[in-house]
Design a protein around this motif. Structure first.
Motif, PDB file in Angstrom:
ATOM      1  N   LEU A 292     -77.025 -35.356  19.222  1.00 47.99           N
ATOM      2  CA  LEU A 292     -75.888 -34.586  18.737  1.00 47.99           C
ATOM      3  C   LEU A 292     -75.658 -33.406  19.667  1.00 47.99           C
ATOM      4  N   VAL A 293     -74.453 -32.885  19.631  1.00 44.07           N
ATOM      5  CA  VAL A 293     -74.122 -31.593  20.224  1.00 44.07           C
ATOM      6  C   VAL A 293     -73.454 -30.779  19.134  1.00 44.07           C
ATOM      7  N   MET A 294     -73.934 -29.554  18.949  1.00 46.18           N
ATOM      8  CA  MET A 294     -73.359 -28.665  17.925  1.00 46.18           C
ATOM      9  C   MET A 294     -72.334 -27.740  18.569  1.00 46.18           C
ATOM     10  N   SER A 295     -71.184 -27.634  17.934  1.00 46.77           N
ATOM     11  CA  SER A 295     -70.147 -26.727  18.423  1.00 46.77           C
ATOM     12  C   SER A 295     -70.455 -25.294  18.027  1.00 46.77           C
ATOM     13  N   GLY A 296     -69.925 -24.375  18.813  1.00 45.12           N
ATOM     14  CA  GLY A 296     -70.032 -22.955  18.485  1.00 45.12           C
ATOM     15  C   GLY A 296     -68.733 -22.439  17.921  1.00 45.12           C
ATOM     16  N   HIS A 297     -68.838 -21.497  16.994  1.00 48.77           N
ATOM     17  CA  HIS A 297     -67.639 -20.850  16.455  1.00 48.77           C
ATOM     18  C   HIS A 297     -67.295 -19.670  17.364  1.00 48.77           C
ATOM     19  N   LEU A 298     -66.607 -19.958  18.454  1.00 53.22           N
ATOM     20  CA  LEU A 298     -66.287 -18.916  19.426  1.00 53.22           C
ATOM     21  C   LEU A 298     -65.017 -19.272  20.173  1.00 53.22           C
ATOM     22  N   GLN A 299     -64.282 -18.242  20.534  1.00 56.30           N
ATOM     23  CA  GLN A 299     -63.092 -18.439  21.359  1.00 56.30           C
ATOM     24  C   GLN A 299     -63.491 -18.497  22.825  1.00 56.30           C
ATOM     25  N   PHE A 300     -62.864 -19.392  23.543  1.00 56.81           N
ATOM     26  CA  PHE A 300     -63.111 -19.502  24.987  1.00 56.81           C
ATOM     27  C   PHE A 300     -61.753 -19.703  25.645  1.00 56.81           C
ATOM     28  N   PRO A 301     -61.009 -18.606  25.858  1.00 57.34           N
ATOM     29  CA  PRO A 301     -59.615 -18.731  26.306  1.00 57.34           C
ATOM     30  C   PRO A 301     -59.426 -19.560  27.565  1.00 57.34           C
ATOM     31  N   ALA A 302     -60.390 -19.527  28.492  1.00 58.71           N
ATOM     32  CA  ALA A 302     -60.217 -20.297  29.725  1.00 58.71           C
ATOM     33  C   ALA A 302     -60.275 -21.800  29.473  1.00 58.71           C
ATOM     34  N   LEU A 303     -60.891 -22.186  28.366  1.00 60.25           N
ATOM     35  CA  LEU A 303     -61.001 -23.601  28.036  1.00 60.25           C
ATOM     36  C   LEU A 303     -59.961 -24.050  27.029  1.00 60.25           C
ATOM     37  N   ASP A 304     -59.431 -23.107  26.248  1.00 61.64           N
ATOM     38  CA  ASP A 304     -58.377 -23.433  25.275  1.00 61.64           C
ATOM     39  C   ASP A 304     -57.592 -22.171  24.996  1.00 61.64           C
ATOM     40  N   ASP A 305     -56.391 -22.087  25.561  1.00 56.98           N
ATOM     41  CA  ASP A 305     -55.604 -20.864  25.418  1.00 56.98           C
ATOM     42  C   ASP A 305     -54.947 -20.732  24.047  1.00 56.98           C
ATOM     43  N   SER A 306     -55.148 -21.712  23.152  1.00 50.97           N
ATOM     44  CA  SER A 306     -54.657 -21.551  21.784  1.00 50.97           C
ATOM     45  C   SER A 306     -55.498 -20.543  21.014  1.00 50.97           C
ATOM     46  N   LEU A 307     -56.692 -20.233  21.532  1.00 48.82           N
ATOM     47  CA  LEU A 307     -57.638 -19.285  20.943  1.00 48.82           C
ATOM     48  C   LEU A 307     -58.255 -19.785  19.643  1.00 48.82           C
ATOM     49  N   ARG A 308     -58.125 -21.071  19.369  1.00 46.40           N
ATOM     50  CA  ARG A 308     -58.862 -21.617  18.238  1.00 46.40           C
ATOM     51  C   ARG A 308     -60.359 -21.605  18.553  1.00 46.40           C
ATOM     52  N   PRO A 309     -61.196 -21.361  17.553  1.00 44.23           N
ATOM     53  CA  PRO A 309     -62.633 -21.476  17.796  1.00 44.23           C
ATOM     54  C   PRO A 309     -62.969 -22.864  18.331  1.00 44.23           C
ATOM     55  N   ALA A 310     -64.010 -22.953  19.147  1.00 40.65           N
ATOM     56  CA  ALA A 310     -64.366 -24.231  19.765  1.00 40.65           C
ATOM     57  C   ALA A 310     -64.533 -25.334  18.732  1.00 40.65           C
ATOM     58  N   VAL A 330     -72.940 -37.826  18.391  1.00 45.79           N
ATOM     59  CA  VAL A 330     -72.343 -37.157  17.241  1.00 45.79           C
ATOM     60  C   VAL A 330     -72.080 -35.689  17.564  1.00 45.79           C
ATOM     61  N   ILE A 331     -70.860 -35.253  17.311  1.00 45.12           N
ATOM     62  CA  ILE A 331     -70.526 -33.829  17.407  1.00 45.12           C
ATOM     63  C   ILE A 331     -70.625 -33.236  16.013  1.00 45.12           C
ATOM     64  N   VAL A 332     -71.493 -32.243  15.860  1.00 44.93           N
ATOM     65  CA  VAL A 332     -71.676 -31.575  14.577  1.00 44.93           C
ATOM     66  C   VAL A 332     -71.166 -30.152  14.694  1.00 44.93           C
ATOM     67  N   THR A 333     -70.507 -29.673  13.663  1.00 48.48           N
ATOM     68  CA  THR A 333     -70.074 -28.283  13.659  1.00 48.48           C
ATOM     69  C   THR A 333     -71.262 -27.383  13.359  1.00 48.48           C
ATOM     70  N   ASP A 334     -71.193 -26.150  13.789  1.00 43.68           N
ATOM     71  CA  ASP A 334     -72.096 -25.145  13.245  1.00 43.68           C
ATOM     72  C   ASP A 334     -71.680 -24.928  11.788  1.00 43.68           C
ATOM     73  N   SER A 335     -72.471 -24.188  11.058  1.00 42.59           N
ATOM     74  CA  SER A 335     -72.200 -24.005   9.634  1.00 42.59           C
ATOM     75  C   SER A 335     -70.772 -23.519   9.384  1.00 42.59           C
ATOM     76  N   LEU A 336     -70.090 -24.207   8.488  1.00 46.18           N
ATOM     77  CA  LEU A 336     -68.720 -23.810   8.142  1.00 46.18           C
ATOM     78  C   LEU A 336     -68.687 -22.646   7.168  1.00 46.18           C
ATOM     79  N   GLU A 337     -69.861 -22.142   6.787  1.00 46.65           N
ATOM     80  CA  GLU A 337     -69.928 -20.917   5.989  1.00 46.65           C
ATOM     81  C   GLU A 337     -69.785 -19.679   6.863  1.00 46.65           C
ATOM     82  N   MET A 338     -69.948 -19.817   8.162  1.00 49.71           N
ATOM     83  CA  MET A 338     -69.969 -18.664   9.058  1.00 49.71           C
ATOM     84  C   MET A 338     -68.569 -18.083   9.243  1.00 49.71           C
ATOM     85  N   GLU A 339     -68.521 -16.766   9.359  1.00 46.86           N
ATOM     86  CA  GLU A 339     -67.228 -16.094   9.449  1.00 46.86           C
ATOM     87  C   GLU A 339     -66.484 -16.441  10.730  1.00 46.86           C
ATOM     88  N   GLY A 340     -67.216 -16.816  11.786  1.00 51.15           N
ATOM     89  CA  GLY A 340     -66.558 -17.117  13.049  1.00 51.15           C
ATOM     90  C   GLY A 340     -65.525 -18.221  12.961  1.00 51.15           C
TER      91      GLY A 340
END
Length: 600
Positions: A292-310, A330-340
């Motif tokens: 699996l790879v877990m996604s991070g709840h973070l903006q990365f403008p150079a990779l997505d200028d919509s500014l949606r969290p990864a 499998v792509i797993v999200t980080d916890s969806l309880e997190m404020e990010g």
């Protein structure tokens, strides 16, 4: 056509004498069965590399849309047993999940997995843990992924008697990738013996920000190639130990001053910087076969200028991770309880957007019934297709086959003798011995005999270090001053130091000019030699001024503190080297990457 929406009122499932009753009306299990449609599978299909696709397709054909949507979720349940009737656990489960315990929830909704936390599940007794795991698996028609965050060091869910390893940055300080693999394989075998089959580790982030509030010692290093090497080693090690692994937090969480549990970090790297700094460990993990790879709840403008969290970004999860890096797992999200991930989008929209972005497994939605219904409604409305759902479910089922869960979902409790075994503890101790880093020393260390005051941060830390120093032959006493010692506590420490041969100060997250720095400054005036030991990140050393000796343990586990005591007394010659640069207050470097002294 989708079955009628299952409201919070109609999903309050409780188990009674092996049957199920419904709070608020409606036969939930009957309704769930009608949602599934078709006959139940007659039994497990024999699984090997050749039959995996056939088994997955046979299973898929037996599942309704509702069943498939259930597989997309991993949640935590409260209770130390699968069928708990403890009032507090039942109340918490009803509130968050709509069922009174894990067994009832699994039978009703068929989730893809369960994640363990010590505060939710106890996790203090291996016998209890394996019984919980087996109870949950017995309730599941499709075997569960049973996971936890057992990074070791700063992030650990299962404590003693399980073997406690120092963690990622101490491993990086050893510069020994084979040791990292051995640690992971040993740890993985203990997790598997307790019925877990997935560890959300290793952390593939490159910690290039000394002020990073959420990664720090969870990272192996600030050097991308070193992180890649150790990520590869631990990926293979955990898998050899019997558990699936998840590299995290894509596309890289190592250069942020915001904790994504509390807010939405912004990574300002260019695409070129991402390629050079953040990408190598994830590329290495994929090449090594991470599950699996877990996604991070973070903006990365150079990779997505919509500014949606990864986590919610199709350009990042699908365009970059799937298509550019070629990740097929499998792509797993980080916890969806997190404020990010919740700062701009509601809890009803986040699961749908994550799936649209390319995620397969939705981790810990704060309101499961809301999230579950939202995904079903999105399919009904055409926002998500059933083919999109199928793609994720196929990946999840294939992972379960790959890790042997279909043939052997339950765990034999007779294998628990490996948990915390003498051999495993020795593996951890050897790694800890090799990780301790001596940053500065004017000849004060080693000290083989004498009277020592142990003070500073951490009640357990100072107590354990004091006991370890006494075991090594010193006469040590502890005085805790804490992370923000006031003038009275500092004065008491100075008084307690009088007549001693040495003062050892444990530090954690020191700020320039802060209270811990003031404590060290006042103790230096006492005339007694002062040794500081950074038990978190080594960056503390830059804020403490000139002391007689400075050490970094990167960890406050009992194992690491025992190794620290051995280094202080000379029983072990320090061999650890810094896996990061320690900057000074003027923008320069106080201690460089690779720095480390020894006694010989």
């Amino acid at each position: 056509m989708r079955s009628p929406k299952l409201s919070r009122k109609t999903v309050l499932v409780s188990s009674v004498a092996g049957a199920f009753a419904v709070v608020g009306g409606g036969a939930v299990i009957a309704e769930a069965a009608s949602r599934r449609g078709g006959d139940e599978p007659e039994g497990d299909v024999p699984v090997d590399d050749e039959t995996t696709p056939d088994w997955v397709e046979t299973q898929m054909a037996s599942m309704s849309l509702a069943d498939k949507v259930g597989q997309l979720f991993m949640v935590y349940v409260h209770g130390e047993s699968a069928d708990t009737d403890h009032a507090d656990a039942v109340a918490s489960n009803l509130e968050r999940l709509g069922a009174d315990n894990g067994a009832a929830f699994i039978a009703g909704f068929k989730p893809g997995g369960i994640i363990y936390f010590d505060w939710a599940n106890g996790l203090t007794d291996p016998e209890q843990i394996v019984a919980l795991s087996n109870g949950l698996q017995e309730a599941a028609e499709v075997p569960l992924l049973i996971a936890t965050d057992q990074e070791y060091g700063r992030v650990v869910r299962i404590g003693e008697p399980a073997t406690q390893f120092p963690g990622a940055m101490p491993l990086g300080a050893t510069r020994d990738a084979e040791a990292a693999r051995n640690a992971a394989e040993t740890a993985g075998s203990e997790l598997r013996a307790m019925g877990l089959n997935l560890n959300f580790a290793p952390d593939a982030d490159v910690n290039v920000d000394p002020a990073n509030p959420v990664i720090g010692v969870r990272s192996f290093s600030s050097d991308p190639e070193l992180v890649a090497q150790f990520t590869t080693a631990q990926t293979g090690g955990y898998q050899a130990g019997g558990v699936a692994v998840s590299a995290k937090h894509f596309p890289g969480h190592g250069d942020t001053g915001t904790d994504s549990h509390l807010g939405l970090p912004v990574i300002t790297h260019t695409v070129e910087e991402w390629e050079r700094i953040d990408a190598p460990p994830f590329k290495a993990a994929i090449a090594a076969g991470t599950d699996l790879v877990m996604s991070g709840h973070l903006q990365f403008p150079a990779l997505d200028d919509s500014l949606r969290p990864a986590t919610l970004s199709e350009p990042i999860l699908t365009g970059l991770l799937r298509e550019q890096l070629g990740f097929e797992g499998v792509i797993v999200t980080d916890s969806l309880e997190m404020e990010g991930v919740r700062t701009e989008y509601g809890d009803e929209r986040v699961p749908v957007m994550a799936l649209q972005a390319g995620a397969d497994l939705l981790l810990m939605p704060p309101d499961f019934p809301l999230a579950y219904d939202a995904v079903l409604a999105a399919v009904d409305a055409g926002e998500l297709t059933e083919e999109r759902i199928d793609a994720s479910v196929r990946r999840l089922l294939a992972l379960k086959v790959k890790r042997g869960l279909i043939e052997e979902p339950s765990t034999d409790p007779s294998g628990l003798d490996v948990v915390g075994s003498d051999g495993h503890r020795q593996v951890a101790a050897d790694i800890a011995d090799r990780s301790i880093t001596l940053l500065a020393n004017d000849g004060t260390l080693p000290l083989a005999a004498g009277s020592v005051l142990v003070t500073g941060w951490g009640e357990n830390t100072t107590a354990r270090l004091t006991a370890a120093l006494n075991t090594e032959g010193l006469q040590a006493e502890a005085l805790v001053t804490g992370d923000e010692p006031d003038a009275d506590r500092i004065k008491a420490a100075v008084a307690a130091a009088a007549g001693r041969d040495l003062i050892v100060v444990s530090t954690f997250d020191v700020k320039a000019g802060g209270a811990q720095a003031n404590l060290v400054a006042e103790l230096r005036k006492s005339g007694v030699p002062v040794v500081t030991a950074a038990v978190g990140t080594p960056y503390d050393a830059a804020h403490l001024g000139a002391v007689n000796a400075s050490l970094a343990t990167y960890s406050y586990t009992e194992t690491s503190l025992a190794s620290l005591a051995k280094v202080i007394t000379g029983a072990v010659d320090p061999t650890g080297t810094l896996p990061v640069d320690v900057p000074d207050a003027n923008g320069g470097t106080a201690f460089a990457f690779g720095h480390g002294l020894n006694y010989t």
